[in-house]
Design an enzyme around this catalytic site. Structure first.
Site, PDB file in Angstrom:
ATOM      1  N   ALA A   1       0.860  -1.185   0.000  1.00  0.00           N
ATOM      2  CA  ALA A   1       0.000   0.000   0.000  1.00  0.00           C
ATOM      3  C   ALA A   1       0.893   1.230   0.000  1.00  0.00           C
ATOM      4  O   ALA A   1       2.076   1.166   0.331  1.00  0.00           O
ATOM      5  CB  ALA A   1      -0.925   0.012   1.217  1.00  0.00           C
ATOM      6  N   LYS A   2       0.327   2.356  -0.378  1.00  0.00           N
ATOM      7  CA  LYS A   2       1.058   3.608  -0.338  1.00  0.00           C
ATOM      8  C   LYS A   2       0.056   4.754  -0.427  1.00  0.00           C
ATOM      9  O   LYS A   2      -1.002   4.625  -1.042  1.00  0.00           O
ATOM     10  CB  LYS A   2       2.046   3.710  -1.516  1.00  0.00           C
ATOM     11  CG  LYS A   2       3.258   4.580  -1.229  1.00  0.00           C
ATOM     12  CD  LYS A   2       4.230   3.890  -0.293  1.00  0.00           C
ATOM     13  CE  LYS A   2       5.512   4.661  -0.115  1.00  0.00           C
ATOM     14  NZ  LYS A   2       6.471   3.956   0.761  1.00  0.00           N
ATOM     15  N   GLY A   3       0.425   5.869   0.200  1.00  0.00           N
ATOM     16  CA  GLY A   3      -0.375   7.074   0.094  1.00  0.00           C
ATOM     17  C   GLY A   3       0.484   8.224  -0.392  1.00  0.00           C
ATOM     18  O   GLY A   3       1.668   8.310  -0.043  1.00  0.00           O
TER      19      GLY A   3
END
Length: 1116
Positions: A665-667
């Site tokens: 995941a990444k933001g």
């Protein structure tokens, strides 16, 4: 007197007996207002202990002694500038106190005893000195100026007589001009007199016609000049505005109104009291302007105190509506933290004008603790022009909610659609968010690109370069921001149609049945919301295709259909929001652009930023990156690649997370152009908007098409390391049950395990570097080395501390440090220990051939005679110029080495300048560039393998957070007064061992398979990761294997650190950790251990043998 509310009908206004629909929640539609909850019912809810709201809304009626307490809703936030090191709750301040009916509802009238004498002197001045107005008109003009403009006596007391006479002359001249042009309703009066400490503005305003009203320009100017100054030491001002309620010209139409704005510098009781240094909720008398205390009534001071209390214990605005029954007067009071939003005042004023409301007096008070409070005052006459046929209570309920929406985004590029009444404020906000959606996720490549990609040889780096260039150009030229904007503006009726569908699917309480109203220029007919029908996508697409004039327009408008149909939940209709967030099913993404399917996509849009959060699995974790832009060109470049960068980072994280339960995941958060100095504010709004989607809202339940509770695990990344403590405290204050595990990277006294202090990421990177030396029998002290990412960073500083090679170049954010004779290691260690950039390197310790070029330098002559024209440009390409044995990127932007510049790392004979590249920084080298380097003979270890130590540490930090209860977590995982608990110390040491063991397992697997299969290390790394991820998913979903309780618990016990098991017990861990997370531990451990051991075999029964061997171990 019986309680009455003014109601509006097509025939005019009249008082009717009070009627309120029983038990209905107030619901929003841009063209309608839904029944509001009875105040008594709200009190019942509040007394039952429902969760406090964030955007506080107040409602009370000022009647007589003994009236019930007004109620308010607020969501709890930590006070700005509070310690951030203590996990303590901020207690709500309680309900408003009881109010007694006072003579003065708002501000005390300022009585100027010399007013009549001054009036006569003004008449004499106009008649005998200035002589610009006919004698027979002077007294009437002066009378109307003094009595019809509703000016406070403070104006007459403070302004000199000559200036008052001048203002009267200006108004008279405007009347004459209007009569001469036969446009009596269009008085042209514009007065602006600005001084250092004060200002006065006058403007003739058709207050009920937004399209003609120019007073908003004055409000924007006042906001920019006096309210939105970002500097903490900037002076504060208080503003009073007055709008005439009677004609100023007996011959003119009813629109001959004048608005007057008075601005004065604040004179605080205690100017030293400020928000950042005062953690307590102050008494308003200590932080007020002296003039405010003199003029404000007891009721106003008490009201403002309660508004201030709420603002200081939460994040977003506090909004209150107060009624004076006997005087038919209503006050709208809005409080917010100064600097948390820009252009809020003119945006709220535009909203009021949209509804046909005119405040006869408006006060803006600024306080020395950083709070701003705006108060609008309305008389019953104000409601004769309202755009809605709803009750006054419903109207202000709508305004209260839309004030929260404006706080999220007070300004967009399509605001003209609102000011011209073509779209409502909600439709504008919706269209703006869809436009952002279009900019980032539209398929801009087309079928031709897909066909070309299939034809070209992806192993040929020239073909890849051509394809990459075409892709970048197509993404820029196909559907530009301007094209998307212009298309949306061209079809407002389609936007309304699509918003209706969005509203029907996601609004709160859609079963309500009050009237709706459309934007005034479209229709003045009230609509029944039940007449809105949810249409199938095919019908919507058909309507779009019939309406749009070309295919490109249709393609853009069809994105509205995708937006609505793939949206699973949103906080758009919540009152309690500071930014807008949308959770999508990402299956609409084009597979040609995004090969691996995402599990979830969240988009967040705020005034200061736009951002995304992408994940490839339900249980997933990755850092939050905040992107700054040095200029407009850089911003446009960052915006174009924002979603692609987020996707690639999350995909890399998926491969890197091969040893841990969480998927990738990444933001990412991209700061808007005017808010590059607001990274913390943007991060806070981004996080809060995502939390809105994760925890149930007891007051307003959002429509949730996901069908299950979701948990996100986040961590720090570029520009967010200092903000994760706030996120942890905020999650706890919002009562999130998973607050302990929400963010990794928090400070040790909050249970975090800092990677930089213990070198967690560097341990893994270093294991690969040393593994290469060991396999090739190399002496590191005789090897030259280049490093990007300086001694100020986590990975860069620890790499310097752990390494023993001969550094010749270090490149970081401040510039370039180079010495072919070798950089002084002691000086590098000093910088690493102090966490300083290379601009602090002592240049006297460089050899004659060495140099230091900083980004701020221009026209620098190097020792070899070369002239550096621009330091920033030189820094951005310096990593491509040097020859060395080892290159370890520990920082830098993604794609710093790519297919277009990788040839610069090869000499004229195609030989590489470097021998070994271990990619510590994420995505520093694109895959096609890695292929070129490996073909040239460079040993390349990719990021997904090399720097996984940090993610392993963070994952095990999450596991401890999930395993302990709150009290035990604070006791065993939180460092107190600098002293590490015994468990914490032992746990950290075991984590280091696990990181090194995992690195060794993968390195040995890569090396052996490279020898046997003759495949490159990067392709093997990707292959291993893909094998583990695929097998992990299969095991995760294989119920028969999971249902074997003894085998399940045996594997989980092997995977969980022994230190944690000894402290808590394996049974307690299994009981507390969510089942989905335990299942992920089980499947990932089996998958990774099998692949590392059996990757080289093609035996189809290998996995069966592996599982059989593990089952045998249970018995032994």
């Amino acid at each position: 007197m019986a309680a009455q509310f003014l109601r509006i009908s097509p025939k005019g206004s009249k008082f009717l007996p009070r009627r309120i629909t029983s038990g209905a929640n107030l619901c929003l539609h841009p063209r309608g207002i839904y029944s509001s909850l009875l105040l008594s019912q709200k009190n019942v809810l509040l007394n039952k202990g429902t969760r406090n709201f964030q955007c506080a809304s107040f409602s009370t009626e000022l009647r007589c002694r003994g009236e019930k307490n007004p109620i308010y809703h607020s969501r709890q936030f930590s006070v700005k500038g509070s310690s951030g090191n203590k996990l303590s709750d901020l207690n709500p301040q309680g309900n408003f106190p009881k109010y007694k009916d006072t003579e003065y509802f708002g501000y005390k009238p300022n009585v100027f005893t010399g007013k009549e004498e001054q009036k006569n002197k003004v008449i004499d001045c106009l008649r005998n000195e200035r002589k610009s107005i006919p004698d027979e008109s002077i007294e009437d003009e002066v009378y109307r100026f003094y009595d019809h403009l509703c000016l406070d006596d403070y104006y007459f007391q403070m302004e000199p007589m000559e200036l008052i006479a001048e203002h009267i002359e200006i108004i008279y001249a405007a009347k004459v001009a209007a009569r001469a042009s036969h446009a009596r309703e269009e008085l042209n009066i514009h007065v602006k007199n600005e001084n250092e400490d004060s200002a006065i503005y006058m403007d003739s305003a058709p207050v009920t016609q937004m399209e003609l009203d120019k007073s908003h320009e004055i409000e924007q100017s006042i906001s920019k000049r006096y309210l939105d100054n970002p500097n903490d030491d900037a002076p504060s001002f208080r503003i009073e505005s007055f709008t005439s309620t009677a004609n100023i010209d007996r011959a003119s139409t009813e629109n001959s109104n004048i608005s007057t704005f008075l601005v004065n510098k604040c004179n605080f009781v205690d100017p030293s009291d400020n928000l950042s240094s005062n953690q307590k909720i102050p008494k308003i008398a200590c932080v007020s302007d002296k003039t405010f205390l003199e003029k404000a009534s007891e009721h106003t001071i008490q009201t403002y105190q309660n508004i201030m209390d709420t603002v200081l214990t939460r994040f977003g605005p506090a909004v209150g509506v107060f009624k004076h029954q006997q005087r038919s007067e209503i006050r709208l009071v809005i409080g917010y933290r100064r600097g948390s939003i820009m252009r809020f005042y003119p945006s709220i004023s535009n909203l009021l004008r949209y509804y046909g409301l005119s405040s006869f007096r408006t006060y803006i008070e600024q306080f020395s603790n950083g709070v701003t409070i705006i108060c609008y005052n309305f008389k019953s006459d104000s409601f004769k022009n309202t755009a809605s046929s709803a009750s006054i209570e419903e109207l202000f309920g709508q305004i209260t909610k839309e004030a929260s929406l404006l706080y999220c985004m007070p300004h967009t590029d399509i605001d003209s659609m609102f000011t011209s009444s073509k779209l409502s404020i909600q439709e504008v906000a919706y269209a703006h968010c869809v436009r952002v959606f279009c900019e980032h996720v539209m398929n801009k490549l087309g079928s031709e690109y897909t066909s070309l990609s299939a034809i070209l040889d992806h192993s040929n780096h020239l073909h890849v370069e051509i394809l990459d260039t075409i892709k970048r150009r197509l993404s820029v030229l196909a559907f530009t921001r301007t094209k998307i904007h212009d298309t949306i503006v061209q079809y407002p009726h389609l936007v309304r149609m699509m918003f209706d569908q969005f509203y029907l699917q996601h609004s709160i309480g859609t079963g309500s049945t009050p009237r709706l109203h459309r934007a005034k220029t479209v229709s003045s007919v009230s609509l029944d919301p039940q007449s809105l029908v949810e249409l199938p996508n095919e019908k919507l697409v058909e309507t779009i295709q019939k309406t749009c004039v070309n295919d490109d327009d249709a393609t853009i408008m069809e994105m509205f259909v995708k937006f609505n149909s793939h949206l699973l939940k949103t906080n758009f209709f919540l009152t309690t929001k500071v930014a807008l967030s949308f959770r999508f099913d990402p299956s609409f993404l084009d597979q040609a652009q995004f090969k691996d399917p995402l599990y979830a996509m969240i988009m967040s849009v705020g005034n200061e930023f736009r951002g995304f959060h992408l994940r490839f699995r339900d249980v997933a974790r990755g850092g939050i990156r905040l992107i700054k832009s040095a200029n407009t060109e850089a911003l446009n470049l960052n915006a174009r690649g924002l979603f692609d960068e987020n996707y690639n980072l999350a995909n890399t994280q998926k491969l890197k997370n091969k040893d841990i339960p969480e998927g990738g995941a990444k933001g990412v958060i991209l700061l808007n152009s005017k808010y590059q100095d607001k990274p913390a504010l943007a991060f806070q709004k981004y996080i809060d908007s995502i939390i809105d989607l994760l925890i149930p809202n007891e007051q307003e339940k959002i429509v949730d098409k996901c069908g299950k509770q979701e948990i996100l695990f986040m961590g720090p990344d570029e520009n967010t390391a200092e903000l994760v403590n706030w996120a942890t405290i905020h999650a706890r204050n919002r009562k999130a049950p998973w607050w302990k595990s929400f963010f990794t990277g928090k400070s040790p006294n909050m249970g975090g395990i800092p990677h930089d202090k213990y070198g967690m990421t560097s341990l893994s990177v270093r294991r690969y570097v040393e593994g290469i030396y060991r396999k090739l029998n190399l002496d590191p002290t005789k090897l030259s080395k280049i490093q990007t990412g300086g001694p100020d960073g986590d990975l860069g500083s620890n790499e310097i501390k752990l390494s023993n090679e001969n550094y010749i170049a270090v490149i970081d954010g401040s510039g370039v440090l180079y010495d072919p004779a070798g950089l002084n290691k002691s000086e590098l260690l000093r910088l690493a220990n102090e966490r300083n950039m290379i601009d602090h390197f002592d240049a006297s310790k460089l050899s004659k051939e060495g140099y230091k070029v900083l980004v701020r330098d221009n026209n620098v002559k190097l020792p070899n005679g070369e002239v550096v024209n621009n330091g920033t440009t030189f820094r951005n390409t310096a990593h491509l110029r040097y020859k060395a044995d080892v290159f370890v990127p520990c920082g830098g932007r993604p794609g710093a080495i790519n297919i277009n510049n990788v040839d610069q790392l090869l000499n004229e004979n195609g030989k590489p300048k470097i021998k070994f590249l271990v990619e510590g920084a994420n995505l520093f080298v694109t895959q096609d560039a890695k292929t070129v380097l490996e073909k040239a003979g460079v040993v390349v270890i990719r990021d997904a393998s090399a720097n996984k130590g940090g993610v392993t540490s963070s994952s095990l930090e999450v596991l401890a957070s999930l395993s302990f209860d709150d009290a035990s977590f604070i006791e065993n995982m939180c460092v107190h007064d600098g002293k590490e608990p015994e468990f914490y110390r032992e746990y950290v040491n075991e984590l280091k061992e696990i990181i090194q063991k995992n690195a060794d397992l993968e390195f040995e697997c890569l090396w052996e398979n490279h020898k046997k299969q003759k495949l490159t290390f990067t392709s093997l790394s990707s292959k291993l990761s893909e094998m583990i991820v695929k097998l992990d998913n299969e095991i995760y979903n294989y119920e028969k294997l999971w249902s074997n309780k003894s085998f399940r618990e045996f594997i989980i016990a092997k995977a969980i650190p022994k230190t944690l098991q000894r402290k808590i017990g394996i049974d307690q861990v299994i009981e507390r950790v969510p089942d989905a997370y335990l299942r992920a531990i089980f499947s990932k451990y089996l998958a990774s251990r099998f692949v590392y051991r059996y990757a080289t075999t093609g035996d189809p029964f290998a996995f069966f043998d592996f599982i059989s061997n593990e089952l045998v171990k249970i018995d032994t």
